[in-house]
Design a protein around this motif. Structure first.
Motif, PDB file in Angstrom:
ATOM      1  N   MET A 148       0.861  -1.185   0.000  1.00 36.16           N
ATOM      2  CA  MET A 148       0.000   0.000   0.000  1.00 36.16           C
ATOM      3  C   MET A 148       0.893   1.230   0.000  1.00 36.16           C
ATOM      4  O   MET A 148       1.754   1.389   0.865  1.00 36.16           O
ATOM      5  N   VAL A 149       0.689   2.101  -0.981  1.00 31.92           N
ATOM      6  CA  VAL A 149       1.422   3.360  -1.076  1.00 31.92           C
ATOM      7  C   VAL A 149       0.488   4.481  -0.645  1.00 31.92           C
ATOM      8  O   VAL A 149      -0.587   4.661  -1.214  1.00 31.92           O
ATOM      9  N   LEU A 150       0.883   5.239   0.369  1.00 32.41           N
ATOM     10  CA  LEU A 150       0.102   6.361   0.869  1.00 32.41           C
ATOM     11  C   LEU A 150       0.762   7.654   0.409  1.00 32.41           C
ATOM     12  O   LEU A 150       1.996   7.793   0.487  1.00 32.41           O
ATOM     13  N   SER A 151      -0.031   8.604  -0.075  1.00 28.07           N
ATOM     14  CA  SER A 151       0.531   9.876  -0.521  1.00 28.07           C
ATOM     15  C   SER A 151      -0.436  11.017  -0.227  1.00 28.07           C
ATOM     16  O   SER A 151      -1.650  10.828  -0.155  1.00 28.07           O
ATOM     17  N   SER A 152       0.143  12.207  -0.032  1.00 25.38           N
ATOM     18  CA  SER A 152      -0.653  13.414   0.196  1.00 25.38           C
ATOM     19  C   SER A 152       0.039  14.591  -0.451  1.00 25.38           C
ATOM     20  O   SER A 152       1.249  14.555  -0.708  1.00 25.38           O
ATOM     21  N   GLN A 153      -0.737  15.641  -0.699  1.00 20.58           N
ATOM     22  CA  GLN A 153      -0.187  16.799  -1.380  1.00 20.58           C
ATOM     23  C   GLN A 153      -0.819  18.061  -0.812  1.00 20.58           C
ATOM     24  O   GLN A 153      -2.025  18.129  -0.617  1.00 20.58           O
ATOM     25  N   ASN A 154       0.027  19.056  -0.551  1.00 17.56           N
ATOM     26  CA  ASN A 154      -0.433  20.354  -0.082  1.00 17.56           C
ATOM     27  C   ASN A 154       0.073  21.420  -1.049  1.00 17.56           C
ATOM     28  O   ASN A 154       1.272  21.509  -1.303  1.00 17.56           O
ATOM     29  N   ALA A 155      -0.828  22.219  -1.576  1.00 23.40           N
ATOM     30  CA  ALA A 155      -0.484  23.193  -2.618  1.00 23.40           C
ATOM     31  C   ALA A 155       0.571  24.192  -2.139  1.00 23.40           C
ATOM     32  O   ALA A 155       1.368  24.690  -2.945  1.00 23.40           O
ATOM     33  N   ASP A 156       0.585  24.480  -0.852  1.00 23.49           N
ATOM     34  CA  ASP A 156       1.507  25.490  -0.329  1.00 23.49           C
ATOM     35  C   ASP A 156       2.796  24.905   0.232  1.00 23.49           C
ATOM     36  O   ASP A 156       3.824  25.581   0.253  1.00 23.49           O
ATOM     37  N   LEU A 157       2.743  23.646   0.679  1.00 22.54           N
ATOM     38  CA  LEU A 157       3.875  23.094   1.421  1.00 22.54           C
ATOM     39  C   LEU A 157       4.672  22.035   0.678  1.00 22.54           C
ATOM     40  O   LEU A 157       5.870  21.905   0.870  1.00 22.54           O
ATOM     41  N   GLY A 158       4.000  21.220  -0.125  1.00 27.23           N
ATOM     42  CA  GLY A 158       4.703  20.140  -0.795  1.00 27.23           C
ATOM     43  C   GLY A 158       3.918  18.848  -0.750  1.00 27.23           C
ATOM     44  O   GLY A 158       2.683  18.858  -0.751  1.00 27.23           O
ATOM     45  N   ASN A 159       4.607  17.718  -0.662  1.00 27.45           N
ATOM     46  CA  ASN A 159       3.914  16.429  -0.678  1.00 27.45           C
ATOM     47  C   ASN A 159       4.674  15.398   0.144  1.00 27.45           C
ATOM     48  O   ASN A 159       5.819  15.616   0.537  1.00 27.45           O
ATOM     49  N   ALA A 160       3.995  14.268   0.376  1.00 23.29           N
ATOM     50  CA  ALA A 160       4.601  13.184   1.145  1.00 23.29           C
ATOM     51  C   ALA A 160       4.183  11.844   0.541  1.00 23.29           C
ATOM     52  O   ALA A 160       3.112  11.722  -0.061  1.00 23.29           O
ATOM     53  N   ARG A 161       5.048  10.846   0.727  1.00 24.26           N
ATOM     54  CA  ARG A 161       4.775   9.499   0.219  1.00 24.26           C
ATOM     55  C   ARG A 161       5.319   8.493   1.220  1.00 24.26           C
ATOM     56  O   ARG A 161       6.395   8.671   1.784  1.00 24.26           O
ATOM     57  N   ASP A 162       4.555   7.428   1.466  1.00 28.63           N
ATOM     58  CA  ASP A 162       4.993   6.380   2.379  1.00 28.63           C
ATOM     59  C   ASP A 162       4.503   5.043   1.844  1.00 28.63           C
ATOM     60  O   ASP A 162       3.591   4.987   1.007  1.00 28.63           O
ATOM     61  N   GLU A 163       5.091   3.965   2.326  1.00 24.79           N
ATOM     62  CA  GLU A 163       4.753   2.639   1.809  1.00 24.79           C
ATOM     63  C   GLU A 163       4.758   1.627   2.950  1.00 24.79           C
ATOM     64  O   GLU A 163       5.649   1.648   3.803  1.00 24.79           O
ATOM     65  N   ILE A 164       3.728   0.767   3.002  1.00 23.97           N
ATOM     66  CA  ILE A 164       3.679  -0.282   4.016  1.00 23.97           C
ATOM     67  C   ILE A 164       3.304  -1.612   3.367  1.00 23.97           C
ATOM     68  O   ILE A 164       2.698  -1.642   2.285  1.00 23.97           O
ATOM     69  N   ILE A 165       3.643  -2.703   4.035  1.00 26.18           N
ATOM     70  CA  ILE A 165       3.328  -4.046   3.568  1.00 26.18           C
ATOM     71  C   ILE A 165       1.950  -4.455   4.102  1.00 26.18           C
ATOM     72  O   ILE A 165       1.637  -4.235   5.267  1.00 26.18           O
ATOM     73  N   ILE A 166       1.139  -5.048   3.244  1.00 30.62           N
ATOM     74  CA  ILE A 166      -0.191  -5.507   3.622  1.00 30.62           C
ATOM     75  C   ILE A 166      -0.400  -6.921   3.109  1.00 30.62           C
ATOM     76  O   ILE A 166       0.465  -7.466   2.405  1.00 30.62           O
ATOM     77  N   GLU A 167      -1.545  -7.502   3.440  1.00 32.02           N
ATOM     78  CA  GLU A 167      -1.946  -8.789   2.859  1.00 32.02           C
ATOM     79  C   GLU A 167      -3.163  -8.541   1.978  1.00 32.02           C
ATOM     80  O   GLU A 167      -4.237  -8.173   2.468  1.00 32.02           O
ATOM     81  N   TYR A 168      -2.984  -8.746   0.656  1.00 34.35           N
ATOM     82  CA  TYR A 168      -4.068  -8.456  -0.294  1.00 34.35           C
ATOM     83  C   TYR A 168      -3.853  -9.252  -1.567  1.00 34.35           C
ATOM     84  O   TYR A 168      -2.736  -9.347  -2.078  1.00 34.35           O
ATOM     85  N   SER A 169      -4.932  -9.807  -2.095  1.00 33.34           N
ATOM     86  CA  SER A 169      -4.807 -10.616  -3.311  1.00 33.34           C
ATOM     87  C   SER A 169      -5.783 -10.183  -4.406  1.00 33.34           C
ATOM     88  O   SER A 169      -5.924 -10.867  -5.411  1.00 33.34           O
ATOM     89  N   GLY A 170      -6.463  -9.045  -4.229  1.00 34.90           N
ATOM     90  CA  GLY A 170      -7.447  -8.589  -5.193  1.00 34.90           C
ATOM     91  C   GLY A 170      -6.849  -7.730  -6.292  1.00 34.90           C
ATOM     92  O   GLY A 170      -5.625  -7.619  -6.449  1.00 34.90           O
ATOM     93  N   GLU A 171      -7.730  -7.101  -7.072  1.00 31.78           N
ATOM     94  CA  GLU A 171      -7.313  -6.215  -8.150  1.00 31.78           C
ATOM     95  C   GLU A 171      -6.722  -4.926  -7.576  1.00 31.78           C
ATOM     96  O   GLU A 171      -7.098  -4.498  -6.482  1.00 31.78           O
ATOM     97  N   PRO A 172      -5.814  -4.271  -8.309  1.00 33.40           N
ATOM     98  CA  PRO A 172      -5.244  -2.998  -7.842  1.00 33.40           C
ATOM     99  C   PRO A 172      -6.337  -1.948  -7.628  1.00 33.40           C
ATOM    100  O   PRO A 172      -7.322  -1.895  -8.365  1.00 33.40           O
ATOM    101  N   LEU A 173      -6.134  -1.118  -6.597  1.00 37.79           N
ATOM    102  CA  LEU A 173      -7.101  -0.071  -6.255  1.00 37.79           C
ATOM    103  C   LEU A 173      -6.369   1.248  -6.047  1.00 37.79           C
ATOM    104  O   LEU A 173      -5.258   1.290  -5.532  1.00 37.79           O
ATOM    105  N   THR A 174      -7.014   2.347  -6.479  1.00 36.91           N
ATOM    106  CA  THR A 174      -6.548   3.697  -6.164  1.00 36.91           C
ATOM    107  C   THR A 174      -7.691   4.413  -5.465  1.00 36.91           C
ATOM    108  O   THR A 174      -8.763   4.617  -6.046  1.00 36.91           O
TER     109      THR A 174
END
Length: 364
Positions: free
Chosen positions: A288-314
């Motif tokens: 799972m990739v987590l991301s956020s964006q702030n128009a004035d400050l910038g952005n962030a991205r993080d990644e964690i391991i999960i258990e999932y076998s379904g279709e990709p989701l956004t």
């Protein structure tokens, strides 16, 4: 000190009636009874005292609390003088405080003494802590969402109490099995406890092993041998939340480590916009990739391991809703169900028995 502290949140709010900022003192026998109300929640506390002369008066809640807190004395001597003034002696200190005659104070709601059922105090603490964070604010258009729905249910021979809250964007449900036969509890179909009442009910139960509860169509009463609190219930219709729960199929399953998910969300939340706290979740395989964006400050991205076998989701969600839900859970792994980009997210776990949370998605 303890009694006055419990009354502060009830009495110290701006209202149209000045006397609601006061506490009613009634001295009789060997007991001093303190009463405060905001006409929605009323609390009465009895404390032992040496009474020379019986009587009653109301005194400013905040000021009498500050006097007792700062006095540093183990005893207080309170004496009424002329025109509803009192003299308060605490050690070497002497205070003169203006009161208001007690006959102007609202009457305390009446209730029947034979309608109470005893519960363990932790029952209501567990119920409240799992739902209080998702009660709607006072600005909510749907009036009933500013309250918690209290329900009872009998399944075969077992009895359950349930609390439900929603702010229109998320839903929290918590139920607990109780030893009392819920058929004898006077709950109607729509027992709605206002947010202020829920907050004060939690404080009342916090340090008590057991409390006695009575519910009628208009009020909830909770008491023990030293105090009694009456909460005026709200009238209205709570949304039929069962249909929302049933609409989430328990098929597309994601298993996530709760602490790792929570810590990642807190990091990503540093770069969300203040109002909506929007984050993006990209789920593919066991990542799972987590991301956020702030128009004035910038952005962030993080990644964690999960258990999932379904279709990709956004997916798009309010980050704060996830954080608040995960903070009240106790499990190691959260079972999460999301069917598609536009469907709600259901969260529960075997460890958090009786708890269920649903969070609505956001458009990215």
């Amino acid at each position: 000190m303890e009694g006055l502290a419990l009354l502060q949140n009830i009495t110290n709010k701006r209202g149209t009636m000045a006397i609601l900022s006061n506490i009613l003192f009634v001295a009789d026998g060997n007991t001093l009874v303190l009463t405060g109300t905001d006409l929605e929640v009323g609390l009465r506390i009895a404390i032992p005292a040496e009474i020379d002369n019986t009587g009653s008066i109301t005194l400013p809640s905040k000021k009498i609390f500050e006097i007792v807190r700062e006095s540093g004395s183990s005893e207080l001597l309170i004496n009424e003088t002329d025109n509803s003034w009192v003299t308060i002696k605490a050690g070497k200190s002497i205070y003169n405080l203006a009161g208001i005659p007690s006959d102007e104070f609202p009457s305390f709601p009446e209730f029947g003494e034979d309608e109470f059922i005893s519960f363990e105090g932790h029952i209501f603490l567990d119920l409240i802590d799992k739902v209080i964070f998702s009660i709607a604010g006072e600005q909510e258009n749907i009036y009933s969402l500013t309250s918690v729905l209290l329900e009872k249910e009998k399944r075969e021979s077992e009895s359950y109490l349930r609390m439900v809250s929603s702010d229109g964007h998320r839903l929290s449900i918590m139920e607990k099995q109780v030893s009392v036969d819920v058929d004898v509890i006077g709950l109607i179909d729509m027992t709605l406890i206002p947010k202020k009442g829920i907050q004060e009910l939690r404080k009342f139960c916090e340090n008590r092993d057991a409390v006695d509860i009575s519910v009628t169509t208009k009020q909830l009463v909770v008491k023990d041998d030293k105090a009694v609190m009456v909460v005026r219930l709200k009238q209205g219709e709570f949304p039929r939340y069962q249909s929302i729960v049933q609409a989430v199929p328990l098929e597309n399953h994601i298993r996530i480590n709760r602490i790792l998910f929570l810590e990642s969300l807190k990091r990503i939340n540093l770069f969300t916009e203040d109002i909506f706290h929007t984050i993006q979740l990209q789920i593919s395989g066991n990542t799972m990739v987590l991301s956020s964006q702030n128009a004035d400050l910038g952005n962030a991205r993080d990644e964690i391991i999960i258990e999932y076998s379904g279709e990709p989701l956004t997916l798009g969600f309010n980050c704060r809703y996830f954080i608040e839900t995960l903070q009240v859970m106790e499990c190691e792994f959260v079972d999460t169900y999301i069917n598609s980009e536009n469907s709600p997210c259901l969260m529960k776990s075997e460890r958090d028995k009786g708890f269920l949370s649903i969070i609505m998605p956001m458009q990215l």
